[in-house]
Design an enzyme around this catalytic site. Sequence first.
Site, short mmCIF file in Angstrom:
data_model
loop_
_atom_site.label_atom_id
_atom_site.label_comp_id
_atom_site.label_asym_id
_atom_site.label_seq_id
_atom_site.Cartn_x
_atom_site.Cartn_y
_atom_site.Cartn_z
N ASP B 140 41.94 8.89 -14.07
CA ASP B 140 40.91 7.87 -13.95
C ASP B 140 39.58 8.56 -13.64
O ASP B 140 39.50 9.36 -12.70
CB ASP B 140 41.29 6.88 -12.85
CG ASP B 140 40.48 5.61 -12.95
OD1 ASP B 140 39.97 5.29 -14.04
OD2 ASP B 140 40.35 4.92 -11.91
N HIS B 147 27.57 2.96 -10.83
CA HIS B 147 28.70 2.83 -9.90
C HIS B 147 28.70 3.99 -8.90
O HIS B 147 28.97 3.78 -7.71
CB HIS B 147 30.02 2.79 -10.68
CG HIS B 147 31.23 2.82 -9.79
ND1 HIS B 147 31.55 1.78 -8.94
CD2 HIS B 147 32.21 3.76 -9.62
CE1 HIS B 147 32.67 2.07 -8.29
NE2 HIS B 147 33.08 3.27 -8.67
N GLU B 213 38.49 -3.23 -10.37
CA GLU B 213 37.51 -2.34 -10.99
C GLU B 213 37.57 -2.57 -12.50
O GLU B 213 38.62 -2.42 -13.12
CB GLU B 213 37.79 -0.87 -10.65
CG GLU B 213 37.47 -0.53 -9.19
CD GLU B 213 37.41 0.97 -8.89
OE1 GLU B 213 37.98 1.75 -9.67
OE2 GLU B 213 36.78 1.33 -7.88
N GLU B 215 37.22 -1.61 -16.02
CA GLU B 215 37.21 -0.32 -16.73
C GLU B 215 37.69 -0.49 -18.16
O GLU B 215 38.20 -1.54 -18.54
CB GLU B 215 38.17 0.67 -16.03
CG GLU B 215 37.87 0.91 -14.56
CD GLU B 215 38.57 2.14 -14.01
OE1 GLU B 215 39.10 2.96 -14.80
OE2 GLU B 215 38.59 2.28 -12.77
N ASP B 247 41.58 -1.35 -12.48
CA ASP B 247 42.07 -0.39 -11.49
C ASP B 247 41.95 -1.02 -10.11
O ASP B 247 41.02 -0.76 -9.35
CB ASP B 247 41.20 0.88 -11.59
CG ASP B 247 41.59 1.93 -10.57
OD1 ASP B 247 42.78 2.01 -10.23
OD2 ASP B 247 40.70 2.67 -10.14
N ARG B 251 40.22 -1.05 -0.58
CA ARG B 251 39.09 -0.26 -0.08
C ARG B 251 39.27 0.22 1.35
O ARG B 251 38.68 1.25 1.73
CB ARG B 251 37.80 -1.10 -0.16
CG ARG B 251 37.44 -1.58 -1.55
CD ARG B 251 37.19 -0.43 -2.51
NE ARG B 251 36.74 -0.93 -3.81
CZ ARG B 251 36.63 -0.16 -4.89
NH1 ARG B 251 36.94 1.13 -4.83
NH2 ARG B 251 36.22 -0.67 -6.03
N GLN B 254 41.39 3.25 1.14
CA GLN B 254 40.67 4.27 0.36
C GLN B 254 39.76 5.08 1.27
O GLN B 254 39.69 6.30 1.20
CB GLN B 254 39.88 3.62 -0.78
CG GLN B 254 39.24 4.65 -1.71
CD GLN B 254 38.60 4.03 -2.96
OE1 GLN B 254 38.75 2.85 -3.22
NE2 GLN B 254 37.90 4.85 -3.73
N LYS B 267 45.01 3.14 -4.79
CA LYS B 267 44.94 2.85 -6.22
C LYS B 267 46.32 2.71 -6.85
O LYS B 267 46.42 2.21 -7.96
CB LYS B 267 44.21 4.00 -6.93
CG LYS B 267 42.84 4.33 -6.37
CD LYS B 267 41.80 3.35 -6.88
CE LYS B 267 40.39 3.86 -6.61
NZ LYS B 267 39.41 3.02 -7.33
N THR B 271 47.87 -0.85 -11.59
CA THR B 271 46.76 -0.71 -12.52
C THR B 271 47.14 -1.55 -13.74
O THR B 271 48.19 -1.31 -14.35
CB THR B 271 46.55 0.76 -12.93
OG1 THR B 271 46.39 1.56 -11.76
CG2 THR B 271 45.33 0.91 -13.83
N GLU B 387 30.62 -3.13 -4.99
CA GLU B 387 29.21 -3.11 -5.37
C GLU B 387 28.58 -4.51 -5.34
O GLU B 387 27.47 -4.69 -4.85
CB GLU B 387 29.05 -2.53 -6.77
CG GLU B 387 29.37 -1.06 -6.88
CD GLU B 387 29.30 -0.59 -8.32
OE1 GLU B 387 28.20 -0.38 -8.83
OE2 GLU B 387 30.37 -0.47 -8.95
#
Lengths: 440, 440
Positions: B140, B147, B213, B215, B247, B251, B254, B267, B271, B387
């Site tokens: 990934d 980002h 996420e 992607e 994904d 957080r 993380q 993660k 996925t 974000e």
Amino acid sequence: MTSNDGIDETHDPGLFSWVSSANDPQSDFPIQNLPFGRYTLQGDSQLRVGVAVGEHVVDIVAAADHGLLVGDAFAAADVCRGGSLNAFMALPREKTTALRRALSRLLADGCAVRDQVATCLVSQTDARMLVPTEVGNYSDFFTSLHHARNSGRVSGREPPIHPNFDHLPVAYHGRASTLAISGTPVVRPHVQYVPSNTSQLPVFAPTKRLDFECELAVFVGVGNDLGQRITLEEARSRVFGIGSLNDWSARDTQRWESVPLGPFLAKSFLTTVAPWVVTLDALAPFRIPSAERVTELPLLPHLVDAENTAAGGLDIRLRVLLRTLRMKEAGIAPAVISEPRFRDQYWTVFQMLVHQCSNGCRAFPGDVLGTGTISGPSPGELGCLLELTEGGKLPLSVAGEHRAFLEDGDEVVLEARCERSGWRSIGFGQCIGTVSKSID
Amino acid sequence: MTSNDGIDETHDPGLFSWVSSANDPQSDFPIQNLPFGRYTLQGDSQLRVGVAVGEHVVDIVAAADHGLLVGDAFAAADVCRGGSLNAFMALPREKTTALRRALSRLLADGCAVRDQVATCLVSQTDARMLVPTEVGNYSDFFTSLHHARNSGRVSGREPPIHPNFDHLPVAYHGRASTLAISGTPVVRPHVQYVPSNTSQLPVFAPTKRLDFECELAVFVGVGNDLGQRITLEEARSRVFGIGSLNDWSARDTQRWESVPLGPFLAKSFLTTVAPWVVTLDALAPFRIPSAERVTELPLLPHLVDAENTAAGGLDIRLRVLLRTLRMKEAGIAPAVISEPRFRDQYWTVFQMLVHQCSNGCRAFPGDVLGTGTISGPSPGELGCLLELTEGGKLPLSVAGEHRAFLEDGDEVVLEARCERSGWRSIGFGQCIGTVSKSID
């Protein structure tokens, strides 16, 4: 040892084999070991599953076909027919244990059918060994307190050890596609790095800071479903066995590329594994208490239980040997440059598996968990050159030459062995790699 | 567009299909697209490879068996017989292109054998879609400048963007075992995290900071051998196609677990990938220049060439939609919360593959490279809640509710589409996941 300690007649130090090479006290593969591997024979593409004994390999499926195995032992051998150990490792522990016990009887002195068993043996020199499993997923841990402290200091991390280290076995996902068998050439990779701190501009060039990492490979047995966790108690029967592993590393790009997502190309050019998986069954006499915690803060409940504390550790002694091209040409044997002990590892292999699956992540039979570099508290027990040479600043002296990092032609040999008074020593075979020149 | 731009009769915007649903201007799957996927039918375990057209799927092997395909197109369909797309993606590009061209002719208005082709169609509602390939390796990337800047700032990294970002597409290895098909429930994972900065003690509890996420998934075609690199020119024919990918991220862990080796369990719980792989062939009209560099420092030669600069980008528009449980119960449609554009991505998909293999790391057909979160420069173009809500500080308002991070029952839908004046729009289908309560 408790009554659940897994010790049985297969561990009896008085047991000898009619395969005489297995009775050599220096052999890694006495009848008390019986590690599993996968191989082909010359001129034959058939994948085979075998068990090492002395200087030979027993072809498991051949033994089944000769009527030498019955019941659970036969069933366990039967799933090896396709030449894969993945299906074998997926079996419940009692079935794989039954096969090991049956093989122990067949290989023991006095076996009545030894002539038939002998027809299932091949010399290890005739077997072309393969990576033991088809590895679906490979993750690599960071579970040595000494390695964490040393590498943190050398890398300039402040604090050298992050507070998470005491609470979880830190890890990252590795690249399954570059796991390769012992003996695979270590082609010096091209990587991107910044040559010095005074330049802003990276180069793309053969790594100048090629390192080894002395590790063990944990092979998963029974896995879990997506979304399910594995308890510590379950983990004890789901770690199938242990091999040795060299996580080759390019330190220059590791430093450059790892912010903010960790190592990527610094590790993915090659990871070498030894051909033999020593079963947890065989390791029963070498279980020891887990390492003592260096904090008073408690562990979270899913990562601790009394049995893990009492016997979650494994007393495995490792050796790292180095032979330069000049030594090889002069006929000088590889020199021991480090002797780490896995007893110093902060986290147990069972805690690693529990943590890996604690978020519901699937583990499959045959998956590999690297333990991370194994380093002890003494200078003679460090598991990589980054530590042994303080990041290249204090080059190592080997047979009159000096090494900050690995040079082309250098051969690195990892060995691992369990030795304990009153028990027969067992070994893991060698994990070897020789550095070759980069390809332009 | 150059003469090598890959545009051919299959992209003709005047082309229509006798499969009438394919002619709906809103359809993701007009005859100009023809993405590949894998499925089973109810009550039948046979794995099948198909191509989407309108609301239907063409069974590729059935078309071959009906004598509708010849030459390279037949050969390409023939390798799909086992129900795997991996072998198909391993073919040289001209063979896979030949199959797409042949299908275009068979599905076009006026096809003389349409009655025979019609017997190879099934409704998409009858197809149970699977992850498109057997993914051997999943990595990934982190290739959006916006980002990188936003997540760096929110995470307190100083500087927010590390200098390496301009010189290589940063990435980490992900967990292939937890790639799952669109629609798979997103079970809120238990993770380890430190609840606040005032406590030293972590907890093990359902994540409180569950994020998506947005992607794209890059599917590898022809791979490379261990120790070999892939050039940018080669990469252009070795990226087989593109899908969409979510994904999912926790957080809180993380932040806690990622020092020093990057994200792991944050993660690896899930996925999600969409079922359809849009071929690079189909994307030919939507090639654009790569993003402009924000530094004057040059790129290393292996990561740049004129064609990558001129046409390495892909003009793919994405949409993130959110529907809370309350909205679902009230019959309210998912609300668009972000519209990122892949044209803003700093690195091209070809550069990602080149970098991944630049150290000799093997890529296999069917491997997946996630692009990393796709975010643009505007507040309405951010690809994750980290974000969109500034790390949870500015909750998002959706149909009268507020979301700092995802709540149980929230459904997240990713959509992707290419639109360009003068060309028929094509889409990627949906990538959907609904959050469900953690399992104790």
